[in-house]
Enzyme design. Structure first.
Site, PDB file in Angstrom:
ATOM      1  N   GLU A   1      30.033 -31.536  -9.588  1.00  0.00           N
ATOM      2  CA  GLU A   1      30.152 -32.259 -10.852  1.00  0.00           C
ATOM      3  C   GLU A   1      31.580 -32.162 -11.399  1.00  0.00           C
ATOM      4  O   GLU A   1      32.362 -31.328 -10.940  1.00  0.00           O
ATOM      5  CB  GLU A   1      29.157 -31.663 -11.855  1.00  0.00           C
ATOM      6  CG  GLU A   1      27.695 -31.793 -11.450  1.00  0.00           C
ATOM      7  CD  GLU A   1      27.131 -33.199 -11.669  1.00  0.00           C
ATOM      8  OE1 GLU A   1      27.884 -34.183 -11.579  1.00  0.00           O
ATOM      9  OE2 GLU A   1      25.912 -33.305 -11.924  1.00  0.00           O
TER      10      GLU A   1
ATOM     11  N   ASP B   1      23.539 -30.777   0.089  1.00  0.00           N
ATOM     12  CA  ASP B   1      23.125 -30.100  -1.142  1.00  0.00           C
ATOM     13  C   ASP B   1      21.607 -30.003  -1.215  1.00  0.00           C
ATOM     14  O   ASP B   1      20.893 -30.595  -0.394  1.00  0.00           O
ATOM     15  CB  ASP B   1      23.696 -30.826  -2.375  1.00  0.00           C
ATOM     16  CG  ASP B   1      23.536 -32.343  -2.322  1.00  0.00           C
ATOM     17  OD1 ASP B   1      22.750 -32.826  -1.490  1.00  0.00           O
ATOM     18  OD2 ASP B   1      24.195 -33.047  -3.095  1.00  0.00           O
TER      19      ASP B   1
ATOM     20  N   HIS C   1      30.975 -37.453  -8.814  1.00  0.00           N
ATOM     21  CA  HIS C   1      30.636 -36.276  -7.998  1.00  0.00           C
ATOM     22  C   HIS C   1      30.422 -36.678  -6.549  1.00  0.00           C
ATOM     23  O   HIS C   1      29.994 -37.793  -6.257  1.00  0.00           O
ATOM     24  CB  HIS C   1      29.444 -35.501  -8.572  1.00  0.00           C
ATOM     25  CG  HIS C   1      28.091 -36.128  -8.440  1.00  0.00           C
ATOM     26  ND1 HIS C   1      27.301 -36.458  -9.523  1.00  0.00           N
ATOM     27  CD2 HIS C   1      27.358 -36.457  -7.349  1.00  0.00           C
ATOM     28  CE1 HIS C   1      26.154 -36.949  -9.097  1.00  0.00           C
ATOM     29  NE2 HIS C   1      26.156 -36.973  -7.788  1.00  0.00           N
TER      30      HIS C   1
ATOM     31  N   ASP D   1      29.521 -40.326 -12.041  1.00  0.00           N
ATOM     32  CA  ASP D   1      30.547 -39.505 -12.698  1.00  0.00           C
ATOM     33  C   ASP D   1      31.589 -38.991 -11.704  1.00  0.00           C
ATOM     34  O   ASP D   1      32.367 -38.100 -12.025  1.00  0.00           O
ATOM     35  CB  ASP D   1      29.898 -38.340 -13.461  1.00  0.00           C
ATOM     36  CG  ASP D   1      29.141 -37.375 -12.540  1.00  0.00           C
ATOM     37  OD1 ASP D   1      29.114 -37.603 -11.303  1.00  0.00           O
ATOM     38  OD2 ASP D   1      28.568 -36.395 -13.059  1.00  0.00           O
TER      39      ASP D   1
HETATM   40  C1  GLP Z   1      23.113 -37.505  -5.775  1.00  0.00           C
HETATM   41  C2  GLP Z   1      23.417 -36.645  -4.529  1.00  0.00           C
HETATM   42  C3  GLP Z   1      24.680 -37.076  -3.867  1.00  0.00           C
HETATM   43  C4  GLP Z   1      24.694 -38.591  -3.843  1.00  0.00           C
HETATM   44  C5  GLP Z   1      24.879 -39.116  -5.237  1.00  0.00           C
HETATM   45  C6  GLP Z   1      24.705 -40.627  -5.328  1.00  0.00           C
HETATM   46  O1  GLP Z   1      22.855 -36.797  -6.922  1.00  0.00           O
HETATM   47  N1  GLP Z   1      23.441 -35.224  -4.735  1.00  0.00           N
HETATM   48  O2  GLP Z   1      24.783 -36.518  -2.567  1.00  0.00           O
HETATM   49  O3  GLP Z   1      25.747 -39.043  -3.051  1.00  0.00           O
HETATM   50  O4  GLP Z   1      24.117 -38.416  -6.168  1.00  0.00           O
HETATM   51  O5  GLP Z   1      23.379 -40.966  -5.157  1.00  0.00           O
HETATM   52  P1  GLP Z   1      22.932 -42.440  -4.715  1.00  0.00           P
HETATM   53  O6  GLP Z   1      23.410 -42.617  -3.324  1.00  0.00           O
HETATM   54  O7  GLP Z   1      21.431 -42.436  -4.795  1.00  0.00           O
HETATM   55  O8  GLP Z   1      23.568 -43.373  -5.663  1.00  0.00           O
END
Ligand code: GLP
Length: 260
Positions: A142, A66, A137, A135
């Site tokens: 989302e 992303d 995702h 959440d």
């Molecule tokens: C982010 C990214 C995701 C990631 C998630 C968790 O917003 N777009 O690819 O897996 O949220 O992030 P983190 O690994 O920092 O907890």
């Protein structure tokens, strides 16, 4: 889904084992990379394996999950720059072979179509690393995301923007409102999915992903439809799992030959 409850350091070694084994048998493998904190220990483990002469990534192609929309090319939190910092500067992966959705494209739908085509042209993703949002995702899909979605623009939820404000000097207003993200169907088309989650803030999302009903309200639940998912989670993230003891017994009795 294989659920492995291990401290983050051991989980990172297991993920690195799987990636090294893949690249050993297929030097031009296609990796799916995730940004965020969850895969950082895996990237460090991969750098260590390369330094030890166990692996080279020089022929590997990679695709990011992303990208934020509208962040300037030099912005440190643009995911293409984040992955430079977190991984590319530590291993011999060719930056030219690392692709990300173009969050600065003038024609966003065309950029999303081109990204899907590039993944297909590369032969699809062999192993996709994933984190999970609080959440539920994955990538930036989302709650409410179509379970059949492909790369497209999405609006970030207030919760995700608040979670990610820590990367923007705790200024939630500085977090972009939109992103381009691989869809849930795009992610499901990868051949092996390796998801990492740490900490109690992820416990409910992990419980839903593994044990909840498949629902767009918890997008990660769609992984229940994939035949090869390895979920590597620490004790905090496992705190709400109903079958935690079973997952522990299963891992303790895992055949040595099996790998992830
Ligand atoms: C982010 C990214 C995701 C990631 C998630 C968790 O917003 N777009 O690819 O897996 O949220 O992030 P983190 O690994 O920092 O907890």
């Amino acid at each position: 889904m294989e659920v492995i409850i291990q401290p983050a350091a051991q989980a990172a070694e297991l993920a690195a084992d799987a990636i090294v084994a893949l690249v050993d048998t297929k030097p031009d493998a296609v990796l799916g990379l995730a940004t965020g904190s969850s895969p950082l220990a895996v990237y460090d483990a991969l750098a260590q394996r390369q330094r030890a002469g166990e692996v080279s990534f020089s022929q590997v192609t990679a695709f990011l999950l992303d990208e934020y929309v509208g962040l300037a090319a030099q912005h440190p939190e643009r995911y293409r720059n984040v992955i430079d910092r977190d991984l590319l500067c530590k291993v011999d992966l060719d930056p030219q072979r690392v692709h990300s959705p173009d969050g600065l494209a003038e024609d966003i739908p065309a950029a999303c179509r081109a990204y899907e085509q590039a993944i297909a042209d590369a032969g699809g993703v062999d192993l996709q690393l994933l984190g999970i949002g609080t959440d539920g995702h994955i990538a930036f899909n989302e709650p409410g995301s179509s379970l059949a979605s492909h790369t497209r623009i999405k609006t970030l939820t207030a919760q995700t923007r608040a979670d990610n404000a820590r990367f923007f000097n705790d200024d939630v207003e500085a977090v972009p409102t939109h992103c381009l993200t691989q869809g849930l169907a795009t992610i499901l088309s990868a051949r092996h999915l390796v998801l990492l989650a740490q900490g109690q803030a992820k416990a409910e999302a992990v419980h839903q992903m593994v044990e909840g009903p498949v629902s767009a309200m918890w997008p990660a639940t769609v992984l229940q439809h994939h035949p090869h998912v390895s979920a590597l989670i620490d004790e905090g993230a496992a705190a709400r799992l109903q079958l935690a003891d079973y997952y522990r017994e299963t891992f303790a009795a895992k055949p040595d030959w099996q790998g992830l």
